[in-house]
Design an enzyme around this catalytic site. Structure first.
Site, PDB file in Angstrom:
ATOM      1  N   HIS A  48       0.853  -1.191   0.000  1.00  0.00           N
ATOM      2  CA  HIS A  48       0.000   0.000   0.000  1.00  0.00           C
ATOM      3  C   HIS A  48       0.882   1.231   0.000  1.00  0.00           C
ATOM      4  O   HIS A  48       1.937   1.224   0.634  1.00  0.00           O
ATOM      5  CB  HIS A  48      -0.907   0.003   1.242  1.00  0.00           C
ATOM      6  CG  HIS A  48      -2.077   0.903   1.088  1.00  0.00           C
ATOM      7  ND1 HIS A  48      -2.006   2.240   1.372  1.00  0.00           N
ATOM      8  CD2 HIS A  48      -3.326   0.666   0.630  1.00  0.00           C
ATOM      9  CE1 HIS A  48      -3.182   2.779   1.118  1.00  0.00           C
ATOM     10  NE2 HIS A  48      -4.000   1.851   0.659  1.00  0.00           N
ATOM     11  N   ASP A  96      -7.949  -5.650   0.384  1.00  0.00           N
ATOM     12  CA  ASP A  96      -8.423  -6.498  -0.711  1.00  0.00           C
ATOM     13  C   ASP A  96      -8.001  -7.947  -0.580  1.00  0.00           C
ATOM     14  O   ASP A  96      -8.496  -8.805  -1.304  1.00  0.00           O
ATOM     15  CB  ASP A  96      -7.909  -5.950  -2.047  1.00  0.00           C
ATOM     16  CG  ASP A  96      -8.560  -4.632  -2.354  1.00  0.00           C
ATOM     17  OD1 ASP A  96      -9.749  -4.497  -2.040  1.00  0.00           O
ATOM     18  OD2 ASP A  96      -7.877  -3.740  -2.872  1.00  0.00           O
TER      19      ASP A  96
END
Ligand code: CMC
Length: 436
Positions: free
Chosen positions: A313, A371
């Site tokens: 991320h 996710d």
């Protein structure tokens, strides 16, 4: 925005005079250097492709501490919101700044519920798409088309229009996502049923048919609601910044949100949950857990172009707090549906274990993001893989609209217009065809 006690001084090695720039402090997080006058004072721009060190706006909505793995909506930790309130309460919080009290809660839930139906003409617009169109292609079109159906809420400079557009978008997104799904599978559209909760109503529009009564499973309803809460906002990510930039031209809110939907579709952003599940299914087809080691070697090989989807991320350099909550929900849903031995869940856990112990991932601070587990939950609920990003768009709509409205209300807001470092050809003359 508070001025800090210190200022930043930029000096140049070529002897040009140095410039002083104000430094501002937020309530938490890094200070920012105000470079707005830099070009006027020095004739130079700053260069920051990908916005690695650039705060594009001031915002009071969402705060992320990437090193701690902390996510706050209006100051409240995501863990507390995910366990104590529902998605519509979260929408109230993001839009209005506070969680609703008992009366406000009833009023807000009723207000959203009153807007769940879409103009009947929209289904004819939808019917123009191929049945096998990707739901995100359909949604980009449908959300943009809302501006053609709701003319009375398209003036972004009118606070009442902004308010009603926000409610309409939050209320109608589940209806549109479910319509996109039903169209793809050739089933009749289901009208919203307003005595159900926001997520219960969505589940019925997705999985109910006119032939029989649909009973909402409370574990799945809660899981859906949690998926919505976890995806509701995430400060200045790519799609939110797209919505802000698009809205900064004064375009109508539906058009700006359609731009966000389009941006979210990409596999580096909202499309990652779809890509992650496809990755798990691929490994499973090739032999499952026994192939994990081989797959990890490919991920670490820079020439392979393979990434471990659902990992890494831009902001979190620690475990994404949403991933922890999603893993919890995953356990609950699989247990409630008797799928505890789901091979993809086992595979995901194995991949996570190996990655968390591997030097490649440890050194780069790559951890699971939201996710990684959300696809497994959605698949267990019966949501097709190509609709995952549509669910993300549904949930993120409140964040987009809250951020858009915050920008319009900010006295410092201007049309967004980045500059560039030009590396193309300098001025030259067009030659006649036979000399080119
Ligand atoms: N698998 C393998 N290597 C990775 C991964 C990954 N998933 N993510 C980053 N890296 C490597 C990358 O190759 C680079 O290595 P090196 O320094 O040797 O060149 C290093 O880690 C730093 O990565 P980066 O690409 O500079 O980081 P970024 O901040 O630009 O990218 C990201 C962040 C999310 C785009 C990236 O981690 C990624 O592509 N992850 C997979 C897609 C994904 O799961 N996206 C969902 C994000 S969360 C949901 C959302 O907010 O939309």
């Amino acid at each position: 925005m508070k001025l800090a006690d210190n200022k930043a001084t930029l000096s140049f090695s070529n002897g040009s005079p140095s410039v002083e720039m104000p430094v501002y402090q937020g309530n938490i997080g890094p200070d920012v250097i105000d470079i707005r006058k830099l070009y006027a004072q020095t004739g130079m721009f700053t260069y920051d492709p990908g916005f690695l060190s650039t705060a594009s706006c001031q915002s009071g909505i969402t705060y992320i501490d990437g090193d701690k793995g902390e996510l706050l909506y209006r100051g409240y930790p995501i863990e507390q919101l995910a366990t104590n309130v529902d998605y519509l309460d979260t929408c109230h919080l993001l839009l209005k700044g506070e969680l609703p009290n008992a009366t406000e809660r009833v009023d807000f839930h009723k207000l959203v519920t009153n807007h769940t139906m879409v103009n009947e003409q929209m289904q004819f617009f939808l019917r123009g798409f191929r049945r096998d169109a990707h739901p995100m292609a359909v949604l980009t079109g449908l959300v943009g088309a809302l501006s053609a159906f709701y003319h009375d809420s398209t003036d972004i400079n009118n606070p009442e229009h902004r308010e009603i557009a926000a409610i309409r978008l939050i209320a109608k997104m589940p209806t549109l996502v479910a319509m996109a799904y039903k169209y793809g599978v050739g089933q009749p559209f289901m009208y919203p049923q307003n005595d159900l909760s926001y997520s219960g109503n969505f589940l019925r529009m997705m999985f109910g048919t006119p032939c029989e009564e649909y009973k909402v499973n409370s574990v799945i309803e809660r899981a859906m609601d949690r998926i919505f809460i976890l995806h509701a906002d995430h400060e200045q990510n790519a799609s939110t910044s797209t919505v802000r930039l698009c809205g900064s031209s004064g375009t109508n809110p539906f058009a700006a949100i359609a731009a966000g939907v389009a941006c979210l579709w990409g596999p580096a952003h909202g499309g990652a949950n779809e890509a992650c599940l496809n990755m798990l299914e691929d490994i499973q087809r090739q032999g499952g857990v026994s192939k994990v080691g081989q797959f990890m070697e490919q991920v670490k090989d820079k020439n392979s172009g393979v990434k471990l989807m659902g990992f890494g991320h831009r902001v979190y350099k620690n475990y994404d707090p949403r991933a922890k909550l999603m893993q919890e929900t995953c356990n609950e849903v699989l247990e409630a549906l008797g799928l505890e031995n789901d091979p993809l869940f086992k595979l995901a856990k194995q991949l996570e274990k190996i990655a968390l112990e591997d030097d490649y991932f440890v050194q780069r601070k790559l951890y699971p993001n939201v996710d990684f587990y959300s696809g497994i939950v959605q698949r267990a609920i019966g949501i097709p893989v190509n609709l995952f990003t549509g669910i993300f768009a549904l949930a993120r709509t409140v964040g987009w609209i809250a951020q858009l409205n915050e920008m319009i209300g900010d006295p410092e807001y201007k049309i967004g217009r980045p500059r560039q470092l030009f590396t193309g050809s300098v001025k030259r003359d067009v030659k006649p065809l036979d000399q080119r």
